[in-house]
Design an enzyme around this catalytic site. Structure first.
Site, PDB file in Angstrom:
ATOM      1  N   LYS A  72       0.840  -1.120  -0.092  1.00  0.00           N
ATOM      2  CA  LYS A  72       0.126  -0.212  -0.085  1.00  0.00           C
ATOM      3  C   LYS A  72       0.949   1.285   0.071  1.00  0.00           C
ATOM      4  CE  LYS A  72      -4.182  -1.629   2.050  1.00  0.00           C
ATOM      5  NZ  LYS A  72      -5.289  -1.622   3.073  1.00  0.00           N
TER       6      LYS A  72
ATOM      7  N   ASP B 110     -10.650   3.410   1.856  1.00  0.00           N
ATOM      8  CA  ASP B 110     -10.874   2.901   3.177  1.00  0.00           C
ATOM      9  C   ASP B 110     -12.003   3.733   4.103  1.00  0.00           C
ATOM     10  OD1 ASP B 110     -10.045   0.277   3.050  1.00  0.00           O
ATOM     11  OD2 ASP B 110      -8.061   0.854   3.870  1.00  0.00           O
TER      12      ASP B 110
HETATM   13  P1  NAP Z   1      -1.840  -3.002  11.121  1.00  0.00           P
HETATM   14  O1  NAP Z   1      -1.530  -1.881  10.247  1.00  0.00           O
HETATM   15  O2  NAP Z   1      -0.948  -4.122  11.244  1.00  0.00           O
HETATM   16  O3  NAP Z   1      -2.385  -2.416  12.465  1.00  0.00           O
HETATM   17  C1  NAP Z   1      -2.619  -3.424  13.434  1.00  0.00           C
HETATM   18  C2  NAP Z   1      -2.881  -2.581  14.900  1.00  0.00           C
HETATM   19  O4  NAP Z   1      -3.411  -3.658  15.723  1.00  0.00           O
HETATM   20  C3  NAP Z   1      -1.871  -1.802  15.373  1.00  0.00           C
HETATM   21  O5  NAP Z   1      -2.433  -0.679  16.031  1.00  0.00           O
HETATM   22  C4  NAP Z   1      -1.342  -2.748  16.429  1.00  0.00           C
HETATM   23  O6  NAP Z   1      -0.925  -2.296  17.651  1.00  0.00           O
HETATM   24  C5  NAP Z   1      -2.678  -3.539  16.952  1.00  0.00           C
HETATM   25  N1  NAP Z   1      -2.500  -4.923  17.521  1.00  0.00           N
HETATM   26  C6  NAP Z   1      -2.138  -5.711  16.903  1.00  0.00           C
HETATM   27  N2  NAP Z   1      -2.160  -6.911  17.877  1.00  0.00           N
HETATM   28  C7  NAP Z   1      -2.410  -6.420  18.999  1.00  0.00           C
HETATM   29  C8  NAP Z   1      -2.680  -6.952  20.661  1.00  0.00           C
HETATM   30  N3  NAP Z   1      -2.559  -8.187  20.694  1.00  0.00           N
HETATM   31  N4  NAP Z   1      -3.074  -6.181  21.258  1.00  0.00           N
HETATM   32  C9  NAP Z   1      -3.371  -4.613  21.012  1.00  0.00           C
HETATM   33  N5  NAP Z   1      -3.103  -4.379  20.070  1.00  0.00           N
HETATM   34  C10 NAP Z   1      -2.725  -4.869  18.881  1.00  0.00           C
HETATM   35  O7  NAP Z   1      -3.213  -3.267  10.501  1.00  0.00           O
HETATM   36  P2  NAP Z   1      -4.466  -2.806   9.780  1.00  0.00           P
HETATM   37  O8  NAP Z   1      -4.341  -2.896   8.150  1.00  0.00           O
HETATM   38  O9  NAP Z   1      -4.648  -1.376  10.335  1.00  0.00           O
HETATM   39  O10 NAP Z   1      -5.730  -3.730  10.054  1.00  0.00           O
HETATM   40  C11 NAP Z   1      -6.258  -3.711  11.322  1.00  0.00           C
HETATM   41  C12 NAP Z   1      -7.363  -4.658  11.524  1.00  0.00           C
HETATM   42  O11 NAP Z   1      -8.482  -3.910  10.640  1.00  0.00           O
HETATM   43  C13 NAP Z   1      -7.177  -6.074  10.776  1.00  0.00           C
HETATM   44  O12 NAP Z   1      -7.979  -7.088  11.395  1.00  0.00           O
HETATM   45  C14 NAP Z   1      -7.837  -5.909   9.511  1.00  0.00           C
HETATM   46  O13 NAP Z   1      -8.291  -7.199   8.866  1.00  0.00           O
HETATM   47  C15 NAP Z   1      -9.035  -4.994   9.591  1.00  0.00           C
HETATM   48  N6  NAP Z   1      -9.064  -4.312   8.355  1.00  0.00           N
HETATM   49  C16 NAP Z   1     -10.431  -4.283   8.009  1.00  0.00           C
HETATM   50  C17 NAP Z   1     -10.971  -3.426   6.964  1.00  0.00           C
HETATM   51  C18 NAP Z   1     -12.396  -3.460   6.502  1.00  0.00           C
HETATM   52  O14 NAP Z   1     -12.753  -3.201   5.433  1.00  0.00           O
HETATM   53  N7  NAP Z   1     -13.380  -3.841   7.405  1.00  0.00           N
HETATM   54  C19 NAP Z   1      -9.993  -2.737   6.202  1.00  0.00           C
HETATM   55  C20 NAP Z   1      -8.770  -2.527   6.907  1.00  0.00           C
HETATM   56  C21 NAP Z   1      -8.448  -3.573   7.916  1.00  0.00           C
HETATM   57  P3  NAP Z   1       0.710  -1.767  17.850  1.00  0.00           P
HETATM   58  O15 NAP Z   1       1.034  -0.632  16.920  1.00  0.00           O
HETATM   59  O16 NAP Z   1       0.958  -1.604  19.012  1.00  0.00           O
HETATM   60  O17 NAP Z   1       1.316  -2.929  17.084  1.00  0.00           O
END
Ligand code: NAP
Length: 279
Positions: A71, A107
């Site tokens: 991305k 998004d």
């Molecule tokens: P990302 O960039 O990898 O960010 C992950 C986030 O989750 C970070 O803030 C991380 O915190 C936090 N995290 C991970 N494990 C954790 C834990 N055990 N305890 C507390 N915080 C934790 O991922 P992303 O792309 O933003 O996606 C996040 C979620 O949204 C995913 O489940 C994804 O499938 C979903 N999503 C959904 C859509 C939709 O259209 N519905 C679109 C995009 C994403 P740290 O910064 O401390 O590591």
């Protein structure tokens, strides 16, 4: 549909990408509208990203969805980037504009549209975003544009919360999960709960922080019913699942590629059918 010599091809690129629901959602939309195109998932390794984008130009693809880990890196291979993607340093959709490839990010708009579809009026609300990764950053920016009164960002890693807050300007601040009762809307934008059955009750904040009157949104969409949504329903809060954002961001991409209104209900049905637990 019948693939002919005139059929256009759209694709999602990522690494890995075989799990992507984009082909299911977009092929359902092409079938429903009669738009002569098909949509595939193409695995692209990071080292091959430049060659892959050159291939998009050479093969005159209809458009691209872009997922992890490309991305941010894809930006340097495009001719232009729209302001929403530039602000986030993240492109999830590539559109052809004449001979040019333009990156955008759907998004945030998809998130807001999903809440509108769930009859949630964001104007003047206080919203707590859990997480500060790519999804959270898109949500923070979209919330401020949607006219919320305040955005709090709570994240395990505080430095990333501080960076996400900068996207929200003066209406955003770093917060704690324990502040949740003070907010109207709680958005889980962490990956906590992903791939975990609701019964396991894996939630991104203590469940006793949820109350009747909250709107609780989980961006996690697999499973559709997460432990957080189950906990929200248990206290009488409104629960909004992550399929809505998934579908509405894809709907924006569909319209950008085809110029047609997106058949959102069909796309939603296709996504939900694909996400049904296998027995
Ligand atoms: P990302 O960039 O990898 O960010 C992950 C986030 O989750 C970070 O803030 C991380 O915190 C936090 N995290 C991970 N494990 C954790 C834990 N055990 N305890 C507390 N915080 C934790 O991922 P992303 O792309 O933003 O996606 C996040 C979620 O949204 C995913 O489940 C994804 O499938 C979903 N999503 C959904 C859509 C939709 O259209 N519905 C679109 C995009 C994403 P740290 O910064 O401390 O590591």
């Amino acid at each position: 549909m019948t693939v002919t010599g005139a059929t256009r091809v759209g694709a999602v690129i990522g690494d890995p990408v075989a799990h992507s629901l984009s082909p299911i959602i977009h092929n359902a939309a092409f079938a429903a509208t009669g738009f002569d195109a098909t949509f595939v998932a193409l695995p692209v390794r990071p080292a091959d990203l430049g060659a892959a984008i050159a291939g998009v130009r050479a093969l005159d693809l209809l458009g691209l969805s872009v997922t992890m880990p490309h991305k941010a890196a894809v930006i340097s291979h495009l001719d232009d980037v729209r302001h929403e993607a530039a602000a986030l340093s993240a492109v999830n959709c590539v559109v052809r504009d004449g001979g040019r490839l333009v990156g955008t990010n759907t998004d945030g708009a998809g998130f807001v549209d999903a809440l509108t579809a769930a009859s949630v009026d964001l104007v003047g609300t206080r919203v707590l975003v859990l997480g500060a990764g790519g999804a959270a950053r898109a949500v923070v920016r979209a919330l401020v544009d949607a006219g919320v009164a305040e955005v709090g960002v709570a994240n395990r890693t505080t430095e990333k919360a501080e960076a996400a807050v900068l996207l929200g300007g003066r209406d955003a601040r770093v917060a704690e999960v324990d502040d949740a009762p003070d907010y109207d809307v709680i958005v889980n934008a962490t990956s906590v709960g992903m791939g975990v059955a609701a019964a396991a009750a894996v939630v991104p904040l203590p469940a006793d922080r949820l109350r009747d009157g909250h709107v609780v949104v989980d961006l996690v969409y697999e499973p559709v019913e997460t432990g957080l949504l189950a906990a929200a329903r248990a206290v009488g809060a409104q629960a909004v699942d992550g399929v809505g954002m998934l579908v509405h961001q894809a709907a924006h991409a569909f319209t950008l590629w085809t110029g047609l209104p997106a058949p959102v209900a069909v796309m939603d049905g296709a996504a939900r059918e694909a996400l049904q637990p296998k027995t």
